[in-house]
Enzyme design. Structure first.
Site, PDB file in Angstrom:
ATOM      1  N   ASN A   6       0.840  -1.199   0.000  1.00  0.00           N
ATOM      2  CA  ASN A   6       0.000   0.000   0.000  1.00  0.00           C
ATOM      3  C   ASN A   6       0.879   1.255   0.000  1.00  0.00           C
ATOM      4  OD1 ASN A   6      -2.413   1.745   0.370  1.00  0.00           O
ATOM      5  ND2 ASN A   6      -3.400  -0.184   0.864  1.00  0.00           N
ATOM      6  N   ARG A   7       0.414   2.351   0.570  1.00  0.00           N
ATOM      7  CA  ARG A   7       1.070   3.640   0.356  1.00  0.00           C
ATOM      8  C   ARG A   7       1.775   4.181   1.592  1.00  0.00           C
ATOM      9  NH1 ARG A   7      -3.310   3.113  -2.850  1.00  0.00           N
ATOM     10  NH2 ARG A   7      -3.039   3.764  -5.044  1.00  0.00           N
ATOM     11  N   HIS A  18       3.387   0.112  -2.741  1.00  0.00           N
ATOM     12  CA  HIS A  18       3.756  -1.313  -2.791  1.00  0.00           C
ATOM     13  C   HIS A  18       5.261  -1.549  -2.819  1.00  0.00           C
ATOM     14  CE1 HIS A  18      -0.375  -2.239  -2.891  1.00  0.00           C
ATOM     15  NE2 HIS A  18      -0.590  -2.093  -4.184  1.00  0.00           N
ATOM     16  N   HIS A  67      -1.602  -9.574  -3.813  1.00  0.00           N
ATOM     17  CA  HIS A  67      -2.365  -8.651  -4.658  1.00  0.00           C
ATOM     18  C   HIS A  67      -3.084  -9.394  -5.793  1.00  0.00           C
ATOM     19  CE1 HIS A  67      -3.434  -4.854  -6.514  1.00  0.00           C
ATOM     20  NE2 HIS A  67      -2.796  -4.180  -5.574  1.00  0.00           N
ATOM     21  N   THR A  68      -3.817 -10.426  -5.457  1.00  0.00           N
ATOM     22  CA  THR A  68      -4.558 -11.194  -6.455  1.00  0.00           C
ATOM     23  C   THR A  68      -5.845 -10.476  -6.856  1.00  0.00           C
ATOM     24  OG1 THR A  68      -3.685 -13.250  -5.558  1.00  0.00           O
ATOM     25  CG2 THR A  68      -5.637 -13.420  -6.944  1.00  0.00           C
ATOM     26  N   TYR A  69      -6.128 -10.484  -8.161  1.00  0.00           N
ATOM     27  CA  TYR A  69      -7.394  -9.958  -8.689  1.00  0.00           C
ATOM     28  C   TYR A  69      -8.317 -11.148  -8.964  1.00  0.00           C
ATOM     29  CZ  TYR A  69      -5.236  -5.369  -9.734  1.00  0.00           C
ATOM     30  OH  TYR A  69      -4.617  -4.145  -9.665  1.00  0.00           O
ATOM     31  N   ASP A 109     -11.575   1.556  -3.186  1.00  0.00           N
ATOM     32  CA  ASP A 109     -10.140   1.420  -2.978  1.00  0.00           C
ATOM     33  C   ASP A 109      -9.844   1.958  -1.595  1.00  0.00           C
ATOM     34  OD1 ASP A 109      -7.460   0.958  -3.229  1.00  0.00           O
ATOM     35  OD2 ASP A 109      -7.106   2.424  -4.826  1.00  0.00           O
ATOM     36  N   GLN A 143      -7.658  -4.253   2.300  1.00  0.00           N
ATOM     37  CA  GLN A 143      -7.909  -3.285   1.241  1.00  0.00           C
ATOM     38  C   GLN A 143      -8.861  -3.906   0.234  1.00  0.00           C
ATOM     39  OE1 GLN A 143      -6.302  -0.281   1.417  1.00  0.00           O
ATOM     40  NE2 GLN A 143      -6.917   0.670  -0.509  1.00  0.00           N
ATOM     41  N   GLU A 170      -6.896  -7.407  -0.160  1.00  0.00           N
ATOM     42  CA  GLU A 170      -5.513  -7.442   0.300  1.00  0.00           C
ATOM     43  C   GLU A 170      -5.477  -7.286   1.822  1.00  0.00           C
ATOM     44  OE1 GLU A 170      -3.466  -4.339  -2.182  1.00  0.00           O
ATOM     45  OE2 GLU A 170      -5.470  -4.349  -3.098  1.00  0.00           O
TER      46      GLU A 170
END
Length: 358
Positions: free
Chosen positions: A93-94, A119, A192-194, A258, A296, A323
């Protein structure tokens, strides 16, 4: 005519390779794929980014589909800006302003998203070659990576280990571990799987139903950096305490979901149920548990015409991410759970997925 290389040149190249390997072992690793299969569950990984490249699931009629977005080739992942299926870190993340203070020292991290770090930086854990420590095709695979002092601006040497394991006939466990060797450092790994439970190439996920067992969020500014507040979701489009379609209120948000959710219940060694996702057409259901304080929820708002597996074109809302993580920008918010891990301590992040179809 090809000029023949001298023995001295060959020796020089060999010595250079030995030196490179001794400095960074990952330079000498080959990029490969690995499959875990048990019963009707089949999952594929790459040692590039410790990426989950596919996951095959049966629907209610037994038809198998790949429910993970991704690419057919390694080059796709090397050029990827979406972090498809990767382990991200050292800090997922940030980090606001790409900097933080620790023990009186100001650390500056790589500002790879405007003025912020996302990330782990330009070359985070999603863009390195991991070593394979152990691989049992019917059971588990363990990837390891040695993160060096100063990598993307983060302090200290850290050993990292990620194990993907099949549990029973329909569960996937993910265990992320890390140990700082010589300096305190922030650690926050994430998978980070979609996901698209209809199939990776079936369009958007707006008709998926989701339940998030989290009554609060950490609000963000226009750059997606947390304000430091922790607020209730009551009466907002973020409320998924009861299952509802992802698309039912997404139009009320700028772009889509998000945001970091604060998972209900006490933080401890026990796993807490975090999310349930269902897809009506196929009958597939995915349940998620974790030991982390946050998750997330991201609806691939920024994805646009990404050419993926089998030449599928992924568009906005083409997949959803869950996430599990420490809170974003925790290094700059003392009221957030700390991500600082000291030498002699260990970081442990566990996820458990359960897949069914009805």
């Amino acid at each position: 005519m090809v000029k023949k290389q001298s023995p001295l040149h060959v020796v020089g190249v060999s010595v250079l390779m030995v030196l490179l390997c001794s400095v960074n072992y990952s330079l000498c690793e080959k990029i490969k794929t690995y499959k875990l299969t048990r019963g009707s569950l089949s999952v594929t990984f790459s040692n590039y980014g410790a990426v989950m490249t596919s996951l095959l699931l049966p629907d209610r009629h037994g038809k198998q589909d790949d429910v993970v977005l991704g690419f057919d080739t390694v080059d796709g992942y090397k050029n990827d800006t979406t972090y498809f299926g990767a382990i991200v870190g050292r800090v997922a993340n940030r980090i606001g302003g790409a900097k933080f203070k620790l023990n009186g020292h100001l650390y500056k991290t790589d500002p790879n998203e405007g003025h912020n770090t996302l990330h782990g930086g330009s070359k985070g854990f999603s863009d390195v070659i991991w070593s394979v420590q152990k691989y049992v095709p019917t059971s588990h695979i363990t990837f390891t990576y040695d993160s060096f002092d100063g990598e993307e601006g983060f302090p200290g040497n850290v050993t990292v280990k990620v194990t993907y394991m099949l549990i029973g006939e329909n569960k996937l466990g993910v265990k992320m571990e890390a140990k700082p060797l010589n300096k305190p450092t922030p650690i926050n790994l994430a998978l980070h799987t979609y996901w698209n439970l209809h199939s990776h190439n079936s369009g958007n996920i707006l008709s998926h139903k989701i339940q998030l067992l989290a009554g609060k969020i950490t609000p963000v500014d226009d750059k997606l950096i947390p304000t430091g507040e922790i607020t209730s979701i009551a009466g907002t489009p973020y409320d998924f305490l009861e299952p509802r379609e992802i698309g039912s209120r997404i139009h009320e948000l700028p772009g889509g979901y998000d945001i970091n959710y604060v998972i209900d219940g006490p933080i401890g060694k026990h796993l807490r149920k975090t999310a349930v996702v269902t897809e009506e057409v196929t009958g597939r259901k995915m349940e998620l548990w974790t030991n982390q304080p946050g998750v997330q929820f991201y609806t691939s708002n920024m994805m646009k015409r990404v050419v993926g597996k089998g030449k599928a074109v992924y568009e906005k809302y083409g997949g959803l991410c869950l996430e599990t993580q420490g809170f974003p920008d925790s290094v700059n918010h003392k009221n957030f759970p700390s991500q600082i891990v000291n030498p002699g301590e260990s970081y442990l992040h566990v996820m458990l997925f359960r897949f069914t179809a009805h």
